[in-house]
Design a protein around this motif. Structure first.
Motif, PDB file in Angstrom:
ATOM      1  N   SER A 270      46.722  18.371  30.654  1.00 38.86           N
ATOM      2  CA  SER A 270      47.528  18.826  31.620  1.00 38.86           C
ATOM      3  C   SER A 270      46.959  19.950  32.461  1.00 38.86           C
ATOM      4  CB  SER A 270      48.782  19.332  31.110  1.00 38.86           C
ATOM      5  OG  SER A 270      49.645  19.858  31.981  1.00 38.86           O
ATOM      6  N   ARG A 271      46.804  19.684  33.449  1.00 31.78           N
ATOM      7  CA  ARG A 271      46.169  20.716  34.694  1.00 31.78           C
ATOM      8  C   ARG A 271      47.370  21.723  34.912  1.00 31.78           C
ATOM      9  NH1 ARG A 271      44.660  18.133  40.068  1.00 31.78           N
ATOM     10  NH2 ARG A 271      46.914  17.121  39.844  1.00 31.78           N
ATOM     11  N   GLN A 272      48.751  21.475  34.745  1.00 34.04           N
ATOM     12  CA  GLN A 272      49.687  22.446  34.901  1.00 34.04           C
ATOM     13  C   GLN A 272      49.443  23.390  33.589  1.00 34.04           C
ATOM     14  OE1 GLN A 272      53.544  20.763  35.296  1.00 34.04           O
ATOM     15  NE2 GLN A 272      54.350  22.467  33.789  1.00 34.04           N
ATOM     16  N   PHE A 273      49.410  22.826  32.393  1.00 32.66           N
ATOM     17  CA  PHE A 273      49.170  23.747  31.148  1.00 32.66           C
ATOM     18  C   PHE A 273      47.823  24.616  31.326  1.00 32.66           C
ATOM     19  CE2 PHE A 273      47.782  24.535  27.137  1.00 32.66           C
ATOM     20  CZ  PHE A 273      48.832  25.082  26.124  1.00 32.66           C
ATOM     21  N   SER A 274      46.760  23.964  31.561  1.00 29.31           N
ATOM     22  CA  SER A 274      45.619  24.668  31.459  1.00 29.31           C
ATOM     23  C   SER A 274      45.561  25.771  32.615  1.00 29.31           C
ATOM     24  CB  SER A 274      44.409  23.923  31.697  1.00 29.31           C
ATOM     25  OG  SER A 274      44.367  22.835  30.594  1.00 29.31           O
ATOM     26  N   LEU A 275      45.926  25.547  33.756  1.00 27.63           N
ATOM     27  CA  LEU A 275      45.873  26.583  34.797  1.00 27.63           C
ATOM     28  C   LEU A 275      46.817  27.597  34.650  1.00 27.63           C
ATOM     29  CD1 LEU A 275      44.410  27.407  37.543  1.00 27.63           C
ATOM     30  CD2 LEU A 275      46.028  26.017  38.617  1.00 27.63           C
ATOM     31  N   ALA A 276      48.141  27.242  34.309  1.00 29.76           N
ATOM     32  CA  ALA A 276      49.444  28.306  33.986  1.00 29.76           C
ATOM     33  C   ALA A 276      48.574  29.270  32.916  1.00 29.76           C
ATOM     34  CB  ALA A 276      50.292  27.466  33.598  1.00 29.76           C
ATOM     35  N   LEU A 277      48.168  28.476  31.830  1.00 30.59           N
ATOM     36  CA  LEU A 277      47.600  29.551  30.950  1.00 30.59           C
ATOM     37  C   LEU A 277      46.500  30.348  31.287  1.00 30.59           C
ATOM     38  CD1 LEU A 277      48.004  29.929  27.734  1.00 30.59           C
ATOM     39  CD2 LEU A 277      46.161  28.334  27.236  1.00 30.59           C
ATOM     40  N   THR A 278      45.484  29.849  32.189  1.00 35.85           N
ATOM     41  CA  THR A 278      44.552  30.820  32.711  1.00 35.85           C
ATOM     42  C   THR A 278      45.158  31.772  33.841  1.00 35.85           C
ATOM     43  OG1 THR A 278      42.972  28.796  32.574  1.00 35.85           O
ATOM     44  CG2 THR A 278      42.459  30.758  34.114  1.00 35.85           C
ATOM     45  N   VAL A 279      46.076  31.318  34.644  1.00 34.68           N
ATOM     46  CA  VAL A 279      46.539  32.543  35.480  1.00 34.68           C
ATOM     47  C   VAL A 279      47.354  33.529  34.627  1.00 34.68           C
ATOM     48  CG1 VAL A 279      48.315  32.874  37.247  1.00 34.68           C
ATOM     49  CG2 VAL A 279      46.783  30.909  37.390  1.00 34.68           C
ATOM     50  N   ASN A 280      48.093  33.035  33.815  1.00 32.67           N
ATOM     51  CA  ASN A 280      48.787  34.211  32.841  1.00 32.67           C
ATOM     52  C   ASN A 280      47.851  35.223  32.121  1.00 32.67           C
ATOM     53  OD1 ASN A 280      50.037  35.292  30.321  1.00 32.67           O
ATOM     54  ND2 ASN A 280      51.613  34.468  31.354  1.00 32.67           N
ATOM     55  N   THR A 281      46.650  34.755  31.556  1.00 31.22           N
ATOM     56  CA  THR A 281      45.533  35.550  31.089  1.00 31.22           C
ATOM     57  C   THR A 281      44.877  36.449  32.021  1.00 31.22           C
ATOM     58  OG1 THR A 281      45.403  33.724  29.261  1.00 31.22           O
ATOM     59  CG2 THR A 281      43.583  35.511  29.486  1.00 31.22           C
ATOM     60  N   VAL A 282      44.736  36.072  33.251  1.00 32.07           N
ATOM     61  CA  VAL A 282      43.873  36.620  34.242  1.00 32.07           C
ATOM     62  C   VAL A 282      44.915  37.614  34.836  1.00 32.07           C
ATOM     63  CG1 VAL A 282      42.962  36.481  36.866  1.00 32.07           C
ATOM     64  CG2 VAL A 282      42.321  34.844  34.648  1.00 32.07           C
ATOM     65  N   ALA A 283      46.005  37.366  34.859  1.00 30.94           N
ATOM     66  CA  ALA A 283      47.004  38.514  35.717  1.00 30.94           C
ATOM     67  C   ALA A 283      47.174  39.610  34.464  1.00 30.94           C
ATOM     68  CB  ALA A 283      48.387  37.773  35.748  1.00 30.94           C
ATOM     69  N   VAL A 284      47.382  39.093  33.264  1.00 34.33           N
ATOM     70  CA  VAL A 284      47.533  40.289  32.216  1.00 34.33           C
ATOM     71  C   VAL A 284      46.041  41.164  32.136  1.00 34.33           C
ATOM     72  CG1 VAL A 284      47.645  40.906  29.906  1.00 34.33           C
ATOM     73  CG2 VAL A 284      49.273  39.035  31.042  1.00 34.33           C
ATOM     74  N   PHE A 285      44.823  40.589  32.360  1.00 33.32           N
ATOM     75  CA  PHE A 285      43.651  41.199  32.436  1.00 33.32           C
ATOM     76  C   PHE A 285      43.753  42.249  33.677  1.00 33.32           C
ATOM     77  CE2 PHE A 285      39.703  41.492  34.366  1.00 33.32           C
ATOM     78  CZ  PHE A 285      38.775  41.582  33.252  1.00 33.32           C
ATOM     79  N   PHE A 286      44.273  42.030  34.733  1.00 30.25           N
ATOM     80  CA  PHE A 286      44.003  42.986  35.863  1.00 30.25           C
ATOM     81  C   PHE A 286      45.178  44.114  35.382  1.00 30.25           C
ATOM     82  CE2 PHE A 286      41.427  39.704  37.914  1.00 30.25           C
ATOM     83  CZ  PHE A 286      40.387  40.593  37.954  1.00 30.25           C
ATOM     84  N   MET A 287      46.402  43.528  35.191  1.00 32.12           N
ATOM     85  CA  MET A 287      47.765  44.396  34.865  1.00 32.12           C
ATOM     86  C   MET A 287      47.340  45.650  33.998  1.00 32.12           C
ATOM     87  SD  MET A 287      51.794  43.217  34.428  1.00 32.12           S
ATOM     88  CE  MET A 287      51.403  42.444  32.918  1.00 32.12           C
TER      89      MET A 287
END
Length: 508
Positions: A270-287
């Motif tokens: 699922s592109r929805q699952f994979s990209l959402a998981l990636t965005v969540n991880t990257v957001a926490v990375f910078f935050m």
């Protein structure tokens, strides 16, 4: 324990579910409090238990290590054995381990108790989030419930230092652990009455080899990243990261071969699952990465005391907390992808302001923009992840989301910290250090904290401190601009990919 209840198939949640959400918020608050409250207890704890430097690091880090390592295992167990059951078992273990930690007589006992707290804590996030998925089947209600779930973590992080400070001032360091016991007792009483039970009816036996592989892989990666953040790249860092990467490969290959995998790799189709998981991880990375540097900027560049710096850091955290309930309202009026993209772009603006900041109020304003911007990103990506998974897989999907956050936070601190340190050292390589003892000169050229210490010991080093502050500020600004560029690219990717992905209900 109460017998298994049938999950209501009505699309709209009622009063029982909303009261149950309030119950689920309690352990989430406690989970985040336990990540922050111990820092205030370290001085008294060190005087009483006299841990070595290595033992003190383990007392601080072992909780986070165990949480990260056991998240996927506990998520999978919840899907198989029952999410409410795992949550209540974890709550009982958390309460018992809290008592053991509070009355620990040696550093070794406290390390062991903190390890058990981490394992028990790993049941909280995936169990609570997957129960929310089962309880709130309507997409709008689920988004609001997840926003409240995220807000509960923020509230715990906010009140943790305050509550910890009061407990330590009027009692003793062990009281910070006992504070969580009544919350867990309340969960054990109300949980069977208000929370539904859910398990995957078709789940097979848990594959313990996969569980051990996932545990070893995550612990190796987290340890390698944290070691990188502490001492830089050395043989130990490379060994831990290399071993973690190898274990991930072995783990994934095993999941493809066995009949009942711990992680269903079909979720990643699922592109929805994979990209959402990636965005969540990257957001926490910078935050996580940038907030660490804000604290250093306030104390080392602006010269604030720790308490003053902490108070000026609160507006961003408060903004994040207060913005959480409004995410669902925005998602009802606008497509969720647009709200998420708007949040990322607001965070981009915040990082640009931070990259241009030359004083306190600009940094505080940037912090507020970043906090408000990241709120819908965290809530909606989490919703996308659990919404893209079938309801029987919600536990492991929730655990994967939390594991991504743990890895993102640890990696953000390590990589962005290494970048900032490298820029600082390059700027300070030719700084004038004449008249300074060699050890102070080396420390001043390595970190701004070293330059501050040099100036305190040798008044003639005031010029060196000014140059160090300028070098740190330049590195801080560069890191903020890098975050802005990365998040802008991520926003475009989200808008392009997720706009074409139709959100699916949790029970598909």
């Amino acid at each position: 324990m109460a017998s298994t209840m049938t999950v209501d198939i009505s699309p709209r949640a009622g009063r029982r579910e909303w009261v149950g959400l309030a119950v689920l918020a309690l352990p989430c608050m406690l989970y985040s409090m336990d990540l922050t409250v111990l820092n205030l207890a370290i001085p008294e704890l060190a005087r009483d238990l006299r841990p070595t430097a290595s033992q003190l690091l383990w007392i601080i880090d072992i909780y986070g290590f165990m949480v990260a390592g056991f998240l996927m295992v506990m998520g999978s167990l919840g899907d198989r054995l029952g999410r409410r059951r795992i949550l209540l078992i974890g709550a009982a273990a958390f309460g018992a381990a809290s008592v053991l930690a509070a009355f620990a007589q040696t550093a070794e006992q406290l390390i062991a108790a903190r390890a058990v707290l981490g394992i028990a804590g790993a049941t909280l996030a995936p169990s609570t989030l997957s129960l929310i998925t089962s309880m709130f089947r309507d997409e709008g209600q689920r988004t609001f419930a997840i926003s409240i779930w995220i807000m509960s973590f923020s509230v715990g992080a906010l009140i943790g230092p305050v509550a910890g400070g009061l407990l330590i001032q009027y009692f003793w360091w062990g009281a910070v652990f006992l504070a969580g016991v009544p919350i867990m007792v309340l969960l054990l009483i109300l949980g069977p009455l208000l929370l539904p039970e859910y398990r995957d009816p078709n789940a097979g036996r848990i594959d313990f080899a996969s569980a051990l592989l996932s545990l070893a892989a995550v612990l190796s990666l987290i340890y390698g990243v944290k070691h990188w953040a502490d001492v830089g790249v050395d043989g130990q860092t490379l060994l831990a990261l290399g071993a973690g990467a190898l274990l991930v490969v072995v783990f994934l290959r095993r999941q493809r071969r066995i009949a009942n995998p711990l992680v269903d790799l079909a979720l990643f189709r699922s592109r929805q699952f994979s990209l959402a998981l990636t965005v969540n991880t990257v957001a926490v990375f910078f935050m996580f990465g940038i907030f660490i540097f804000v604290a250093q900027y306030l104390q080392l560049v602006l010269g604030m005391a720790p308490l003053e710096a902490g108070l000026w850091s609160l507006p961003g955290a408060v903004a994040f907390t207060l913005a959480a309930p409004f995410t669902a309202r925005l998602a009802e009026r606008f497509p969720a992808v647009q709200v998420m993209t708007g949040g990322l772009l607001m965070a981009v603006v915040g990082f640009v302001v931070m990259g241009l900041a030359q004083g306190l109020f600009a940094v505080v304003a940037a912090n507020i923009l970043i906090g408000v911007g990241f709120t819908p990103v965290m809530a909606l990506t989490t919703g996308f992840v659990v919404g893209a998974a079938p309801v029987e897989k919600a536990g492991i999907a929730s655990a994967m989301s939390e594991t991504g956050s743990e890895l993102g936070g640890a990696t953000g601190v390590a990589l962005l910290g290494s970048l900032l340190t490298a820029v600082y050292r390059a700027r300070m390589a030719d700084a004038p250090v004449q008249g300074l003892p060699p050890d102070l000169a080396m420390a001043a050229q390595a970190t701004l904290a070293g330059a501050v210490e040099a100036a305190q010991q040798v008044p003639a080093a005031a010029g060196l401190l000014a140059e160090g502050r300028a070098a740190f500020t330049d590195a801080f600004h560069m890191t903020a601009f890098l975050a802005a560029l990365a998040l802008a690219a991520l926003a475009l990717l989200v808008l392009r990919v997720l706009s074409s992905a139709t959100p699916q209900p949790a029970g598909h």
